[in-house]
Design a protein around this motif. Sequence first.
Motif, PDB file in Angstrom:
ATOM      1  N   TYR A   1       0.828  -1.220   0.000  1.00 15.87           N
ATOM      2  CA  TYR A   1       0.000   0.000   0.000  1.00 15.87           C
ATOM      3  C   TYR A   1       0.859   1.266   0.000  1.00 15.87           C
ATOM      4  N   TYR A   2       1.787   1.356   0.947  1.00 16.70           N
ATOM      5  CA  TYR A   2       2.582   2.583   1.068  1.00 16.70           C
ATOM      6  C   TYR A   2       3.571   2.754  -0.079  1.00 16.70           C
ATOM      7  N   SER A   3       4.191   1.657  -0.523  1.00 13.82           N
ATOM      8  CA  SER A   3       5.129   1.791  -1.643  1.00 13.82           C
ATOM      9  C   SER A   3       4.379   2.161  -2.921  1.00 13.82           C
ATOM     10  N   TRP A   4       3.134   1.670  -3.052  1.00 12.46           N
ATOM     11  CA  TRP A   4       2.314   2.022  -4.213  1.00 12.46           C
ATOM     12  C   TRP A   4       2.078   3.519  -4.278  1.00 12.46           C
ATOM     13  N   TRP A   5       1.597   4.096  -3.164  1.00 13.38           N
ATOM     14  CA  TRP A   5       1.257   5.515  -3.193  1.00 13.38           C
ATOM     15  C   TRP A   5       2.485   6.406  -3.268  1.00 13.38           C
ATOM     16  N   ILE A   6       3.557   6.020  -2.614  1.00 13.89           N
ATOM     17  CA  ILE A   6       4.803   6.787  -2.737  1.00 13.89           C
ATOM     18  C   ILE A   6       5.291   6.742  -4.182  1.00 13.89           C
ATOM     19  N   GLY A   7       5.254   5.546  -4.779  1.00 18.00           N
ATOM     20  CA  GLY A   7       5.676   5.413  -6.172  1.00 18.00           C
ATOM     21  C   GLY A   7       4.802   6.208  -7.120  1.00 18.00           C
ATOM     22  N   ILE A   8       3.485   6.181  -6.888  1.00 13.37           N
ATOM     23  CA  ILE A   8       2.554   6.912  -7.762  1.00 13.37           C
ATOM     24  C   ILE A   8       2.792   8.422  -7.662  1.00 13.37           C
ATOM     25  N   ILE A   9       2.953   8.920  -6.441  1.00 15.55           N
ATOM     26  CA  ILE A   9       3.194  10.367  -6.254  1.00 15.55           C
ATOM     27  C   ILE A   9       4.479  10.779  -6.968  1.00 15.55           C
ATOM     28  N   LEU A  10       5.532   9.988  -6.799  1.00 22.71           N
ATOM     29  CA  LEU A  10       6.808  10.296  -7.452  1.00 22.71           C
ATOM     30  C   LEU A  10       6.692  10.200  -8.973  1.00 22.71           C
ATOM     31  N   LEU A  11       5.919   9.220  -9.460  1.00 27.67           N
ATOM     32  CA  LEU A  11       5.763   9.052 -10.904  1.00 27.67           C
ATOM     33  C   LEU A  11       5.008  10.228 -11.513  1.00 27.67           C
ATOM     34  N   TRP A  12       3.963  10.700 -10.836  1.00 29.66           N
ATOM     35  CA  TRP A  12       3.224  11.858 -11.346  1.00 29.66           C
ATOM     36  C   TRP A  12       4.064  13.128 -11.250  1.00 29.66           C
ATOM     37  N   LEU A  13       4.887  13.233 -10.204  1.00 31.13           N
ATOM     38  CA  LEU A  13       5.812  14.367 -10.123  1.00 31.13           C
ATOM     39  C   LEU A  13       6.799  14.311 -11.285  1.00 31.13           C
ATOM     40  N   ALA A  14       7.310  13.120 -11.562  1.00 31.56           N
ATOM     41  CA  ALA A  14       8.225  12.947 -12.690  1.00 31.56           C
ATOM     42  C   ALA A  14       7.544  13.309 -14.001  1.00 31.56           C
ATOM     43  N   MET A  15       6.248  12.957 -14.125  1.00 28.04           N
ATOM     44  CA  MET A  15       5.509  13.288 -15.339  1.00 28.04           C
ATOM     45  C   MET A  15       5.427  14.806 -15.534  1.00 28.04           C
ATOM     46  N   VAL A  16       5.133  15.532 -14.450  1.00 28.75           N
ATOM     47  CA  VAL A  16       5.039  16.994 -14.539  1.00 28.75           C
ATOM     48  C   VAL A  16       6.381  17.584 -14.967  1.00 28.75           C
ATOM     49  N   LEU A  17       7.467  17.131 -14.328  1.00 25.07           N
ATOM     50  CA  LEU A  17       8.799  17.617 -14.691  1.00 25.07           C
ATOM     51  C   LEU A  17       9.151  17.237 -16.122  1.00 25.07           C
ATOM     52  N   THR A  18       8.707  16.061 -16.533  1.00 25.49           N
ATOM     53  CA  THR A  18       8.976  15.583 -17.891  1.00 25.49           C
ATOM     54  C   THR A  18       8.305  16.474 -18.923  1.00 25.49           C
ATOM     55  N   VAL A  19       7.043  16.837 -18.683  1.00 25.20           N
ATOM     56  CA  VAL A  19       6.308  17.699 -19.606  1.00 25.20           C
ATOM     57  C   VAL A  19       6.934  19.093 -19.654  1.00 25.20           C
ATOM     58  N   ILE A  20       7.304  19.630 -18.488  1.00 27.42           N
ATOM     59  CA  ILE A  20       7.897  20.972 -18.431  1.00 27.42           C
ATOM     60  C   ILE A  20       9.220  21.010 -19.201  1.00 27.42           C
ATOM     61  N   THR A  21      10.087  20.031 -18.947  1.00 28.15           N
ATOM     62  CA  THR A  21      11.385  20.027 -19.631  1.00 28.15           C
ATOM     63  C   THR A  21      11.220  19.762 -21.122  1.00 28.15           C
ATOM     64  N   GLY A  22      10.240  18.936 -21.492  1.00 30.30           N
ATOM     65  CA  GLY A  22       9.993  18.699 -22.914  1.00 30.30           C
ATOM     66  C   GLY A  22       9.548  19.966 -23.619  1.00 30.30           C
ATOM     67  N   ALA A  23       8.669  20.736 -22.975  1.00 30.76           N
ATOM     68  CA  ALA A  23       8.217  22.004 -23.549  1.00 30.76           C
ATOM     69  C   ALA A  23       9.377  22.994 -23.656  1.00 30.76           C
ATOM     70  N   ASP A  24      10.275  22.972 -22.671  1.00 34.07           N
ATOM     71  CA  ASP A  24      11.438  23.851 -22.695  1.00 34.07           C
ATOM     72  C   ASP A  24      12.364  23.504 -23.854  1.00 34.07           C
ATOM     73  N   TYR A  25      12.581  22.213 -24.086  1.00 31.29           N
ATOM     74  CA  TYR A  25      13.422  21.793 -25.207  1.00 31.29           C
ATOM     75  C   TYR A  25      12.796  22.197 -26.544  1.00 31.29           C
ATOM     76  N   LEU A  26      11.466  22.057 -26.656  1.00 28.43           N
ATOM     77  CA  LEU A  26      10.787  22.454 -27.886  1.00 28.43           C
ATOM     78  C   LEU A  26      10.938  23.951 -28.128  1.00 28.43           C
ATOM     79  N   ARG A  27      10.802  24.750 -27.064  1.00 22.46           N
ATOM     80  CA  ARG A  27      10.955  26.201 -27.196  1.00 22.46           C
ATOM     81  C   ARG A  27      12.349  26.558 -27.699  1.00 22.46           C
ATOM     82  N   LYS A  28      13.362  25.895 -27.160  1.00 22.69           N
ATOM     83  CA  LYS A  28      14.738  26.176 -27.581  1.00 22.69           C
ATOM     84  C   LYS A  28      15.003  25.718 -29.012  1.00 22.69           C
ATOM     85  N   ALA A  29      14.286  24.689 -29.448  1.00 21.50           N
ATOM     86  CA  ALA A  29      14.511  24.150 -30.795  1.00 21.50           C
ATOM     87  C   ALA A  29      13.725  24.901 -31.867  1.00 21.50           C
ATOM     88  N   MET A  30      12.692  25.656 -31.486  1.00 25.08           N
ATOM     89  CA  MET A  30      11.812  26.293 -32.460  1.00 25.08           C
ATOM     90  C   MET A  30      12.538  27.157 -33.488  1.00 25.08           C
TER      91      MET A  30
END
Length: 220
Positions: A185-214
């Motif tokens: 139970y606890y490892s599931w929710w800790i993992g999920i929270i970290l994975l969604w945090l990673a997703m947010v950072l992933t989207v932000i950095t991806g958008a930043d790379y696209l902006r620099k490449a435009m």
Amino acid sequence: MTWNIPNILTLLRLLAAPGVAIMFLYFARPWADWFALILFVVAATTDWVDGYLARAWKQESKFGAMLDPIADKAMVVIALLVICGFSGMNPWILLPATLIMFRETFVSGLREFLGDTAGTLKVTKLAKWKTAAQMTAIAVLFSTGAFETYFEMSVEGMDGATVDAILSGELPDEGGIGWKLNGAYYSWWIGIILLWLAMVLTVITGADYLRKAMPFLKDK
């Protein structure tokens, strides 16, 4: 190509990426989960070690700079595919995993298209935090798979009433199903929270790379 310790560590990390999935072909669970977790953590640790050694020993090379992000992406993508599989395509994992894999593929394509100007997309500090969040989330979710398997093995043959009685304390927990369920139970929710945090950072950095490449993507 320069064959030094940092580059060899990076190559070993790349080769370890498919090894994570192979663990589930040759070992039964939960051993497969633990072996995959150990292999993933050891390989992820080399991500910091090879960079540190390359800078400390002044052994930075084009080969290492090229291979390092490829090894990271291969580890993350393959591990996420495995986790999506044993989670039963759970949407809490599938959605962030899909966005993470999409971004990694997109940025790799940008770098390939830009060619000599790919230096525009240098790895940022936020991107390093993104990678750290991804790898930590994946490691925690591998442990979730192991705990779930232990719990299922412990309650095999029990009816629901017996399991409830043990968990409520009415019957002695001789098989340790309580701590196994809590671990899952606890490892599931800790993992999920970290994975969604990673997703947010992933989207932000991806958008930043696209902006620099435009500027390099516009037609003359």
